[in-house]
Design an enzyme around this catalytic site. Structure first.
Site, PDB file in Angstrom:
ATOM      1  N   ASP A  81      38.551  34.840  37.973  1.00  0.00           N
ATOM      2  CA  ASP A  81      39.672  35.559  38.583  1.00  0.00           C
ATOM      3  C   ASP A  81      40.609  34.648  39.348  1.00  0.00           C
ATOM      4  O   ASP A  81      41.688  35.065  39.758  1.00  0.00           O
ATOM      5  CB  ASP A  81      39.117  36.579  39.594  1.00  0.00           C
ATOM      6  CG  ASP A  81      38.942  37.940  38.974  1.00  0.00           C
ATOM      7  OD1 ASP A  81      39.571  38.207  37.947  1.00  0.00           O
ATOM      8  OD2 ASP A  81      38.166  38.740  39.535  1.00  0.00           O
TER       9      ASP A  81
HETATM   10  C1  GLC Z   1      33.883  38.340  40.578  1.00  0.00           C
HETATM   11  C2  GLC Z   1      34.551  39.416  39.774  1.00  0.00           C
HETATM   12  C3  GLC Z   1      34.482  39.102  38.294  1.00  0.00           C
HETATM   13  C4  GLC Z   1      34.963  37.722  38.034  1.00  0.00           C
HETATM   14  C5  GLC Z   1      34.234  36.716  38.881  1.00  0.00           C
HETATM   15  C6  GLC Z   1      34.757  35.325  38.720  1.00  0.00           C
HETATM   16  O1  GLC Z   1      32.529  38.381  40.372  1.00  0.00           O
HETATM   17  O2  GLC Z   1      33.965  40.658  39.993  1.00  0.00           O
HETATM   18  O3  GLC Z   1      35.226  40.017  37.571  1.00  0.00           O
HETATM   19  O4  GLC Z   1      34.778  37.453  36.688  1.00  0.00           O
HETATM   20  O5  GLC Z   1      34.365  37.084  40.227  1.00  0.00           O
HETATM   21  O6  GLC Z   1      36.014  35.161  39.264  1.00  0.00           O
HETATM   22  C1  GLC Z   2      37.107  37.922  42.360  1.00  0.00           C
HETATM   23  C2  GLC Z   2      36.739  36.561  42.831  1.00  0.00           C
HETATM   24  C3  GLC Z   2      37.282  36.281  44.190  1.00  0.00           C
HETATM   25  C4  GLC Z   2      38.728  36.606  44.242  1.00  0.00           C
HETATM   26  C5  GLC Z   2      38.906  38.051  43.924  1.00  0.00           C
HETATM   27  C6  GLC Z   2      40.334  38.444  44.006  1.00  0.00           C
HETATM   28  O1  GLC Z   2      36.273  38.825  42.920  1.00  0.00           O
HETATM   29  O2  GLC Z   2      35.359  36.413  42.875  1.00  0.00           O
HETATM   30  O3  GLC Z   2      37.064  34.952  44.531  1.00  0.00           O
HETATM   31  O4  GLC Z   2      39.241  36.307  45.503  1.00  0.00           O
HETATM   32  O5  GLC Z   2      38.432  38.292  42.630  1.00  0.00           O
HETATM   33  O6  GLC Z   2      40.485  39.816  44.085  1.00  0.00           O
END
Ligand code: GLC
Ligand code: GLC
Length: 811
Positions: free
Chosen positions: A483
């Site tokens: 993300d």
């Molecule tokens: C969090 C989010 C997931 C994403 C991951 C890596 O676990 O829930 O959707 O793939 O972060 O950013």
């Molecule tokens: C996912 C990621 C986190 C990021 C978030 C944004 O959960 O794990 O690091 O800040 O998305 O909404």
């Protein structure tokens, strides 16, 4: 240092020191009604949606941490104490908090009085039971004053903690007999109310927080308790609470039990009132009557235990390693069920108001629970697929109450669609139910646009094909599982979200993670097409997969590992040429699982590079070296301090991808080493450093470049749960459902002598014994099914309702 121990026979973690390094929590509820409960009684309750239907209030990021919850206060002469230690924090003579399978049981004692509080939500019930037992173990009679306490939230949890100019005026309650009713907003637009009851006459009550606690006190010293009597307050606005006050006489050795219930009621629009301004209490009374005796409570509790016996009975291993067995047989499966229920909404790190159900998250979660609740998994797949569009793109999230896509967050996370192929194929392999492919499933929740579910898979596949960049690799969109890799974001405004901002909407930034993912689930799509006779479809798809493999080989290889991406400017990300972020885990995982360049040694090289550059004492970090400055062209990933989260943290969700890849090239010792590094039962001894629960996975452990390597955060709600379960059971232990049977292909540490694996599959019980006489990691000499040797690695579908004996000899 440990703060408790596992009790495997009872499937409990027993916390014996209340001062855990962070609140260690548990979840109650399995369908619509849920509570979070910490080891000191903190937490809250909601119906279906932690944001829109919050029953009790909770203050996140509070000082001290985890203040507020469902509390009991016991006043025994001048001593006031709580069975969960908090909020009063009187030193207890003994304390035990047993977190079990959707129940929590406190057992404590002080000055010759024992208190036990069992909390659970009966199956199919919209209420939480608290059974409290008090026993006088001293030699003289005692008069005890017992106070209960909960604080109501005004339903919408976000509004509840922000809109005070309104909310301080709206609170309304009623009290009748021993029941306190919370009816804020009932007269207008809500057809629901909550109540808190006890099956005993009370000596008093409070419903107004300030009257009970006192404006300048904390939860630890409420006026009513200190003074030894409640105020019989009725809340008008401000903060409605519910507290019962009961005086209890206990002779030496005498024990008394009470049943408290926090319930939730929905009534019909034309059936809301008993009389003017008096709510219809009939349904509440019916709920209360269901559990007005201890016997009824105990029966429901036994039903709950049986429910879990059944769920956990479907996969069971005996490996000779308790730490492994308890994860696979109990806690990891349990956590997978919790992620099924909660997705990423409510934990002690997710506030319940932020995120709905994630498209990618929910699809991945499914691989951890599909064997336990296949029917509900089927329903979940349709809920998810309904938030997709005809072109294969989809909403990134949907809200569980409405099941509608979240328009504010939108879509364009280009990995999202592919995960639907994962969930669907895993569902079919587990159940043999191909019929879901023919079910009509809406696009964008519009029933007039419904198409067979198969078309959704096809749309997912072609969404990648139709969105390729200059190197014929998949465009990343807003992000690609990671993300925080936001290659089109280019944000300099701290008030912009990295996920929803696309200041440079380019058609250049490409992802090697999606490329690998596409090859893996593209092949799955092809296999599915062939299985159901769609050979033309399979053939067409094969070309696209072949092209992708070629594109990765040509543009995605950096010499010793797979690149991570091309940025907006077409520059390499995750290359030896980069100063920071030279290598990333995700593309090593997915391109290796995809076996891209396996024959040329690329997979082995990639995994060796993971070992050299990303592995550390506590797990595999996401990227290395971590970024130490902000790269506008990379986005959020470069905002985290080095070693945390997506910037060089051990993001546990993706470690199993490397484990799986290691099993593909037969390195069982390495795969298991990675497994045990992040698996909580192996970290119990370092709880002080690890901080979060030793019985569930967390999302992130601080990496080697962090200030405090090994310190974990964000336990419970993470794709880590399902992926680790999937990796250990299906790739390391190697028992994997397939369309036509159960495939066996273990890849284990070479010193293992073998293991036993019992699995329910398509209605039959497979009792599998794997023997490893020659101490190998991988390779099968023979498989004997019910006394007969078979000449395939796939045990066929065997007759239902029977136990089958399978012996596997490795060599
Ligand atoms: C969090 C989010 C997931 C994403 C991951 C890596 O676990 O829930 O959707 O793939 O972060 O950013
Ligand atoms: C996912 C990621 C986190 C990021 C978030 C944004 O959960 O794990 O690091 O800040 O998305 O909404």
């Amino acid at each position: 240092m440990k703060y408790g121990h596992f009790d495997d026979a009872n499937r409990e973690y027993v916390i014996t020191n209340p001062r855990t390094p962070y609140p260690w929590i548990n979840y109650l509820g399995n369908e619509d009604f849920f509570s979070l409960t910490s080891n000191t009684g903190g937490g809250y309750t909601f119906y279906k949606d932690a944001k829109f239907r919050r029953l009790t209030r909770y203050r996140y990021n509070n000082v001290p941490v985890d203040d507020g919850g469902k509390y009991f206060y016991i006043k025994d002469e001048d001593t006031i104490w709580s069975p969960g230690w908090k909020p009063v924090k009187t030193e207890l003579d003994s304390y035990e908090c047993r977190h079990g399978m959707s129940y929590t049981n406190f057992k404590s004692s002080k000055n010759g009085l024992e208190a036990e509080v069992l909390q659970f939500i009966p199956l199919g019930f919209w209420g939480e039971i608290q059974k409290i037992s008090l026993k006088n173990t001293s030699s003289k009679a005692k008069t005890i004053k017992l106070f209960s306490f909960i604080e109501f939230a005004l339903w919408n949890a976000e509004d509840d903690m922000t809109n005070f100019q309104r909310n301080f005026n709206t609170g309304e309650v009623e009290v009748e007999d021993s029941v306190i009713y919370h009816k804020t907003e009932f007269k207008e637009r809500r057809n629901h109310y909550a109540f808190y009851s006890v099956n005993e006459a009370i000596n008093g009550f409070d419903t107004d927080r300030e009257s009970f606690i006192g404006l300048y006190n904390g939860f630890d010293a409420p006026d009513a308790v200190t003074e030894g009597t409640s105020k019989n307050s009725i809340a008008h606005g401000w903060s409605p609470i519910a507290s019962h006050y009961i005086e209890i006489e206990l002779q030496p050795n005498e024990e008394k039990d009470f049943v408290f219930m926090l319930g939730y009621i929905e009534v019909d629009e034309d059936n809301k009132w008993e009389s003017k301004s008096v709510i219809n209490k009939k349904p509440a009374k019916e709920m209360i009557a269901k559990f007005d005796t201890v016997e009824k409570v105990d029966t429901a509790f036994n039903d709950l235990k049986r429910y879990w016996d059944n769920l956990l009975g479907k996969i069971n291993i005996q490996s000779g390693d308790d730490k492994l067995d308890r994860m696979v047989n109990i806690w990891n499966q349990y956590q997978c069920m919790v992620t099924f229920n909660m997705s990423r909404s409510a934990s002690f790190f997710e506030s319940g108001i932020g995120r709905g159900m994630g498209f990618r998250d929910s699809n991945q979660d499914l691989i951890g629970f599909v064997h336990q609740i296949p029917e509900r998994a089927r329903e979940r797949i349709f809920d998810i697929a309904s938030t997709q569009f005809e072109d294969g793109s989809c909403y990134h999230q949907y809200q569980p109450l409405t099941k509608k896509g979240n328009a504010i967050l939108g879509g364009d996370f280009n990995d999202d669609p592919l995960w639907l192929i994962l969930s669907t194929t895993e569902y079919i392999k587990e159940t043999g139910d191909f019929s879901l492919l023919d079910e009509l499933v809406p696009f964008d929740n519009d029933i007039s646009r419904a198409k067979p579910h198969f078309d959704h898979l096809k749309a997912s596949f072609y969404h990648v094909v139709n969105n390729l960049g200059p190197h014929k690799l998949p465009l990343i969109g807003r992000a690609d599982w990671n993300d925080c890799l936001n290659l089109n974001c280019f944000s300099n405004d701290p008030n912009e979200s990295f996920q929803t901002t696309g200041n440079k909407k380019g058609k250049t930034a490409e992802s090697l993670m999606i490329a690998g993912l596409f090859v893996v689930y593209g092949k799955e799509f092809i296999k599915l097409c062939k299985t159901i006779g769609k050979t033309d479809e399979a053939k067409k798809a094969q070309t696209h997969v072949d092209n992708m493999i070629e594109a990765v080989k040509e543009y995605g290889w950096d010499g010793d590992w797979y690149l991570r991406a091309y940025d907006y400017y077409g520059k390499k990300v995750g290359s030896n040429e980069n100063e920071e972020g030279k290598i990333f885990i995700e593309s090593q995982g997915w391109c290796s699982i995809a076996e891209i360049g396996l024959e040329d040694g690329m997979v082995k090289k990639s995994l060796d590079s993971v070992k050299t550059h990303l592995d550390c004492e506590f797990g595999i970090v996401l990227n290395s070296p971590a970024f130490t400055k902000y790269y506008e062209e990379y986005g959020e990933i470069s905002t985290y301090p080095a070693g945390y989260k997506e910037n060089g943290g051990i993001f546990c969700h993706n470690n199993p991808w490397i484990m799986i890849a290691e099993t593909i090239i037969g390195r069982g010792d390495q795969a298991f080493d990675y497994y045990s590094k992040i698996t909580p039962s192996y970290l119990e001894e370092i709880s002080e450093l690890h901080k979060v629960e030793p019985y569930v996975y967390c999302q992130m452990i601080a990496g080697k470049e962090a200030f405090k390597p090994g310190e974990a955060k964000n336990s419970w709600l993470s794709g880590t749960a399902s992926w680790n379960f999937y990796a250990i059971t299906q790739y390391i232990l190697g028992v994997k459902p397939d369309y036509n049977g159960l495939s066996i292909n273990p890849c284990i540490p070479s010193h293992w002598e073998g293991f036993k694996f019992t699995r329910e599959f398509r209605g039959a019980t497979y009792n599998i014994t794997v023997k490893n006489p020659n101490k190998v990691s991988k390779g099968i000499k023979e498989i004997i099914v019910n006394g007969e040797k078979i000449d395939s690695n796939i045990i066929p579908i065997l007759s239902k309702n029977k136990e089958h004996v399978i012996t596997v000899i490795m060599s």
